[in-house]
Design a protein around this motif. Structure first.
Motif, PDB file in Angstrom:
ATOM      1  N   LEU A 236      35.611 -37.416 -52.270  1.00 20.31           N
ATOM      2  CA  LEU A 236      36.190 -36.411 -52.312  1.00 20.31           C
ATOM      3  C   LEU A 236      37.807 -36.732 -51.827  1.00 20.31           C
ATOM      4  O   LEU A 236      38.913 -36.349 -52.257  1.00 20.31           O
ATOM      5  CB  LEU A 236      35.650 -35.228 -51.384  1.00 20.31           C
ATOM      6  CG  LEU A 236      36.174 -34.097 -51.563  1.00 20.31           C
ATOM      7  CD1 LEU A 236      36.136 -33.366 -52.913  1.00 20.31           C
ATOM      8  CD2 LEU A 236      35.449 -33.040 -50.220  1.00 20.31           C
ATOM      9  N   PRO A 237      37.974 -37.548 -50.954  1.00 20.99           N
ATOM     10  CA  PRO A 237      39.290 -37.772 -50.443  1.00 20.99           C
ATOM     11  C   PRO A 237      40.218 -38.497 -51.567  1.00 20.99           C
ATOM     12  O   PRO A 237      41.353 -38.418 -51.604  1.00 20.99           O
ATOM     13  CB  PRO A 237      39.172 -38.502 -49.175  1.00 20.99           C
ATOM     14  CG  PRO A 237      37.790 -38.354 -48.387  1.00 20.99           C
ATOM     15  CD  PRO A 237      37.052 -38.146 -49.701  1.00 20.99           C
ATOM     16  N   LEU A 238      39.619 -39.400 -52.202  1.00 17.66           N
ATOM     17  CA  LEU A 238      40.264 -39.947 -53.304  1.00 17.66           C
ATOM     18  C   LEU A 238      40.956 -39.069 -54.298  1.00 17.66           C
ATOM     19  O   LEU A 238      42.083 -39.333 -54.788  1.00 17.66           O
ATOM     20  CB  LEU A 238      39.311 -41.013 -54.158  1.00 17.66           C
ATOM     21  CG  LEU A 238      38.833 -42.342 -53.036  1.00 17.66           C
ATOM     22  CD1 LEU A 238      37.670 -43.038 -53.955  1.00 17.66           C
ATOM     23  CD2 LEU A 238      40.025 -43.083 -52.851  1.00 17.66           C
ATOM     24  N   VAL A 239      40.325 -38.096 -54.584  1.00 21.64           N
ATOM     25  CA  VAL A 239      40.738 -36.911 -55.420  1.00 21.64           C
ATOM     26  C   VAL A 239      41.930 -35.938 -54.611  1.00 21.64           C
ATOM     27  O   VAL A 239      42.945 -35.674 -55.198  1.00 21.64           O
ATOM     28  CB  VAL A 239      39.723 -36.088 -55.906  1.00 21.64           C
ATOM     29  CG1 VAL A 239      40.190 -34.965 -56.870  1.00 21.64           C
ATOM     30  CG2 VAL A 239      38.581 -36.948 -56.639  1.00 21.64           C
ATOM     31  N   LEU A 240      41.650 -35.568 -53.274  1.00 13.83           N
ATOM     32  CA  LEU A 240      42.452 -34.682 -52.651  1.00 13.83           C
ATOM     33  C   LEU A 240      43.799 -35.183 -52.060  1.00 13.83           C
ATOM     34  O   LEU A 240      44.590 -34.587 -51.973  1.00 13.83           O
ATOM     35  CB  LEU A 240      41.646 -34.126 -51.461  1.00 13.83           C
ATOM     36  CG  LEU A 240      40.381 -33.117 -52.231  1.00 13.83           C
ATOM     37  CD1 LEU A 240      39.544 -32.619 -50.899  1.00 13.83           C
ATOM     38  CD2 LEU A 240      40.789 -32.025 -53.105  1.00 13.83           C
ATOM     39  N   PHE A 241      43.519 -36.624 -51.804  1.00 12.43           N
ATOM     40  CA  PHE A 241      44.708 -37.368 -51.070  1.00 12.43           C
ATOM     41  C   PHE A 241      46.054 -36.944 -51.820  1.00 12.43           C
ATOM     42  O   PHE A 241      47.267 -36.678 -51.086  1.00 12.43           O
ATOM     43  CB  PHE A 241      44.398 -38.427 -50.690  1.00 12.43           C
ATOM     44  CG  PHE A 241      45.328 -38.935 -49.823  1.00 12.43           C
ATOM     45  CD1 PHE A 241      45.049 -38.927 -48.391  1.00 12.43           C
ATOM     46  CD2 PHE A 241      46.475 -39.922 -50.032  1.00 12.43           C
ATOM     47  CE1 PHE A 241      45.764 -39.372 -47.422  1.00 12.43           C
ATOM     48  CE2 PHE A 241      47.265 -40.339 -49.010  1.00 12.43           C
ATOM     49  CZ  PHE A 241      47.088 -40.367 -47.692  1.00 12.43           C
ATOM     50  N   GLU A 242      46.064 -37.210 -53.274  1.00 17.44           N
ATOM     51  CA  GLU A 242      47.274 -37.150 -53.802  1.00 17.44           C
ATOM     52  C   GLU A 242      48.037 -35.755 -53.715  1.00 17.44           C
ATOM     53  O   GLU A 242      49.201 -35.768 -53.404  1.00 17.44           O
ATOM     54  CB  GLU A 242      46.891 -37.207 -55.217  1.00 17.44           C
ATOM     55  CG  GLU A 242      48.335 -37.130 -56.179  1.00 17.44           C
ATOM     56  CD  GLU A 242      49.126 -38.368 -56.043  1.00 17.44           C
ATOM     57  OE1 GLU A 242      48.582 -39.379 -55.756  1.00 17.44           O
ATOM     58  OE2 GLU A 242      50.519 -38.242 -56.715  1.00 17.44           O
ATOM     59  N   TYR A 243      47.039 -34.647 -53.558  1.00 20.64           N
ATOM     60  CA  TYR A 243      47.560 -33.412 -53.654  1.00 20.64           C
ATOM     61  C   TYR A 243      47.936 -32.913 -52.146  1.00 20.64           C
ATOM     62  O   TYR A 243      48.838 -32.146 -51.743  1.00 20.64           O
ATOM     63  CB  TYR A 243      46.490 -32.302 -53.996  1.00 20.64           C
ATOM     64  CG  TYR A 243      46.194 -32.687 -55.455  1.00 20.64           C
ATOM     65  CD1 TYR A 243      47.053 -32.015 -56.382  1.00 20.64           C
ATOM     66  CD2 TYR A 243      45.154 -33.030 -55.770  1.00 20.64           C
ATOM     67  CE1 TYR A 243      46.635 -32.311 -57.729  1.00 20.64           C
ATOM     68  CE2 TYR A 243      44.591 -33.297 -56.979  1.00 20.64           C
ATOM     69  CZ  TYR A 243      45.369 -33.011 -58.126  1.00 20.64           C
ATOM     70  OH  TYR A 243      44.888 -33.120 -59.526  1.00 20.64           O
TER      71      TYR A 243
END
Length: 239
Positions: free
Chosen positions: A228-235
């Motif tokens: 999940l953090p791999l997806v959310l970190f960019e945002y």
């Protein structure tokens, strides 16, 4: 005739992504060796906690094995918060976070590098303080070694991953150090339950075969909160 090249998962990453992760981990470790601002307070706090528990609770003369898993994991997670709190606050204090965001690579390398560095710091603290927990609390180590090591690894990986993500979120606020525990512990409840129940089962408290079920819970938690953090970190890093 030229055959089409197969595309591996690694090659789908932007060029240099893993090199950026390795460089960030190396930078964190070198900074820690030079300043000792993260690992030293964590080790000292862990030693204080285990000393207080050891001399305070053993004086009661009761068997501490049933409460040992809870004391162990809550202590490790509170100690870990000291390191997590500095993951991004130090970057902001030194005004180096903007430089990391300008690196021409997927910004998830910042999350992975920080999480791996936190995992190393937590692992060092656990290696130092774990024998003291068993010794000072008078609890014999009766667990099978490999499942116990897997429990320690999975319980620490999930904490480092979700803690690093929420540390980045809290760093945007003025009260980051006070906000971080409030953000981390509600999300960490499944990992705490899984780690405590697995450790208790391995030490012979409760169902002796229940550790397999709880270890599966830890594995599922880690898979979710690493992906999940791999997806959310960019945002999360958007200004």
């Amino acid at each position: 005739m030229n055959r089409p090249r197969s595309v591996s998962p690694e090659s789908s990453r932007p060029a240099g992504w893993w090199q950026q992760v390795a460089a960030l981990v190396w930078k964190e470790l070198r900074a820690e060796v030079r300043t000792r601002e993260t690992l030293t307070p964590m080790v000292v706090f862990a030693l204080v906690v285990v000393t207080v528990f050891g001399f305070g609770l053993r004086a009661t003369g009761t068997d501490l094995t049933p409460v040992f898993p809870g004391l162990l994991w809550i202590s490790f997670y509170f100690v870990g918060l000291l390191g997590l709190g500095r993951s991004f606050s130090s970057e902001r204090a030194q005004e180096t976070l903007a430089g990391l965001l300008l690196v021409p690579a997927d910004r998830s390398f910042i999350f992975v590098g920080k999480a791996l560095a936190n995992l190393v710091f937590l692992g060092v603290v656990e290696l130092i303080s774990l024998p003291l927990f068993f010794g000072l609390l008078g609890v014999p180590f009766t667990a099978p070694v490999l499942p116990f090591c897997a429990t320690m690894l999975l319980g620490t990986v999930g904490f480092a991953s979700i803690g690093t993500l929420l540390s980045a979120l809290a760093a945007h606020t003025r009260a980051a150090e006070m906000l971080l525990p409030v953000l981390v512990f509600p999300v960490l409840i499944p990992a705490v339950i899984g780690a405590v129940e697995t450790t208790a089962s391995l030490l012979g408290v409760g169902d002796p075969l229940g550790w397999k079920r709880w270890l599966g819970l830890l594995l599922a938690y880690d898979a979710l909160f690493v992906a999940l953090p791999l997806v959310l970190f960019e945002y999360l890093m958007e200004p």
